[in-house]
Design an enzyme around this catalytic site. Structure first.
Site, mmCIF file in Angstrom:
data_model
loop_
_atom_site.group_PDB
_atom_site.id
_atom_site.type_symbol
_atom_site.label_atom_id
_atom_site.label_comp_id
_atom_site.label_asym_id
_atom_site.label_seq_id
_atom_site.Cartn_x
_atom_site.Cartn_y
_atom_site.Cartn_z
ATOM 1 N N SER A 124 78.210 4.993 41.076
ATOM 2 C CA SER A 124 78.422 6.515 41.401
ATOM 3 C C SER A 124 77.012 7.352 41.503
ATOM 4 O O SER A 124 76.910 8.357 42.312
ATOM 5 C CB SER A 124 79.455 7.061 40.333
ATOM 6 O OG SER A 124 78.570 6.750 38.914
ATOM 7 N N ASP B 27 76.561 15.405 32.636
ATOM 8 C CA ASP B 27 77.720 14.993 31.921
ATOM 9 C C ASP B 27 77.323 13.773 30.806
ATOM 10 O O ASP B 27 78.328 13.079 30.718
ATOM 11 C CB ASP B 27 79.010 14.590 32.970
ATOM 12 C CG ASP B 27 78.754 13.256 33.617
ATOM 13 O OD1 ASP B 27 77.375 12.819 33.508
ATOM 14 O OD2 ASP B 27 79.338 13.033 34.707
ATOM 15 N N HIS C 202 75.494 11.190 34.584
ATOM 16 C CA HIS C 202 75.179 11.645 36.027
ATOM 17 C C HIS C 202 74.108 12.552 36.188
ATOM 18 O O HIS C 202 73.885 13.459 35.200
ATOM 19 C CB HIS C 202 76.457 12.014 36.762
ATOM 20 C CG HIS C 202 77.351 10.890 36.913
ATOM 21 N ND1 HIS C 202 78.330 10.755 36.201
ATOM 22 C CD2 HIS C 202 77.432 9.689 37.664
ATOM 23 C CE1 HIS C 202 79.208 9.798 36.573
ATOM 24 N NE2 HIS C 202 78.597 9.179 37.439
#
Lengths: 236, 236
Positions: free
Chosen positions: B11, B185, B188
């Site tokens: 991600s 977070d 990320h």
């Protein structure tokens, strides 16, 4: 192979992957479904674009060869519209030739071409870029009126070819403070200007059937993977 | 054809074209010289990456076929390092298999592979993402210690393969407020975190000889075009 969306244009395309740029936003939007390919060339007009087409789209020039781009944004006109008797005259292209060139660039039968008009011009902001010594005429190299004429020509070509067009010149001027809100130097885009281009292009792609709802992802999303047997997702 | 730089990862790669993202910044940096191709898959670990390699790099898998990527960033480990007894256990990969997989991914002889370690983990920030009902154990699914072990393993593989590595885990923790400054977070990247990854990757590319000084542009820059005879620039 993932389908490709080419961004073909001048400096407003070349810098479209800067922070908050409309090209980067498109790549982010289609992150799992399509490649966004940057083919922006600062200062170029449609006459020069015609000269470099074969190099810019080498494999894709084989019409019918199955490798045509999914979509191409064609975003020229800001340089074509430079006035022929001012400081950027060497970039000027007469409006009839601009129209012919746009017709010629739209050449892949199976590709969705989206034309984008030049943005409006904030002439005062253009003049403020240079000292009197640099531009003793104190006249801007581009005018909003000229840009508007090229924008209308671009819209006309889109109608003749039945392809979608983003009329940026008109769209931006619907907001009273367009000059400062959407343009950084009277021509290039602010974050707000980039947002408009991104949203308009996404909208036109959606109109021709290209969206996250219709384009398949090449590989499984994490929320579809079975926690007990993750590798099941990767069997043929 | 322009050379390609692939970004292959999870991600943190998939979202690298969001505003200020490190992938978009690379594409902007190489706007006239190389295509930056996004191949980020949220949630994926190296085990799943191995399963999808042939789909991710279809043409480029033909080693020696002349179409190898110029460079590939391989940025996995954040999901491999999920703890095997916590809420994201299905993404866990044992550290020895992680190392083997990294070895196997680095498979093109003529491509510059750059390994990137997982970032550090801000465990408190990870916990704050969920209510007690959602995560009754009140233990984070990832720990900074585990991420550090995978980072060290990644650095070791880079040494064994003699390829460059960005040790993000170590680099970020050199700054006392790394958790809030670089991570959104706890995992990320913030804008600051994206900036570090961009600068580190540019630095490693430079070390292996890939930079704006060495990579040719495919077409003439505007400042090289003769104002009196612009079309001269486009003759073969």
């Amino acid at each position: 192979m993932r389908p490709k969306i080419y961004l073909f244009g001048d400096s407003i395309t070349e810098e479209s992957f800067s922070d908050g740029g409309w090209g980067a936003s498109l790549a982010n939007h289609f992150a799992r479904t399509a490649d966004v390919v940057l083919r922006g060339y600062s200062g170029y007009n449609t006459r020069w674009a015609m000269k470099v087409m074969e190099k810019v789209f080498p494999a894709e020039m084989n019409v019918g060869g199955g490798r045509s781009p999914l979509a191409v944004t064609v975003f020229y006109g800001a340089n074509d519209a430079c006035l022929p008797d001012r400081s950027s005259a060497f970039q000027h292209v007469p409006i009839d030739e601009y129209k012919q060139n746009l017709h010629a660039i739209k050449r892949w039968p199976s590709t969705h071409v989206i034309l984008i008009t030049p943005p409006p011009i904030d002439e005062v902001a253009r003049l403020l870029r240079h000292s009197f010594d640099e531009n003793p005429s104190n006249l801007p190299e581009r005018t909003n009126e000229a840009a508007g004429n090229y924008a209308k020509a671009c819209v006309a070509v889109a109608g003749e070819c039945r392809v979608p067009v983003v009329d940026l010149w008109t769209r931006m001027q619907q907001f009273p403070y367009w000059g400062k809100t959407y343009l950084r130097d009277g021509l290039h885009l602010t974050l707000g200007g980039n947002k408009i281009v991104f949203e308009e292009v996404i909208g036109k792609l959606h109109e021709v059937g290209l969206s996250l709802e219709t384009l398949p992802a090449d590989l499984p999303f994490i929320n579809t993977i079975d926690h007990m047997n993750p590798l099941n997702a990767f069997k043929e």
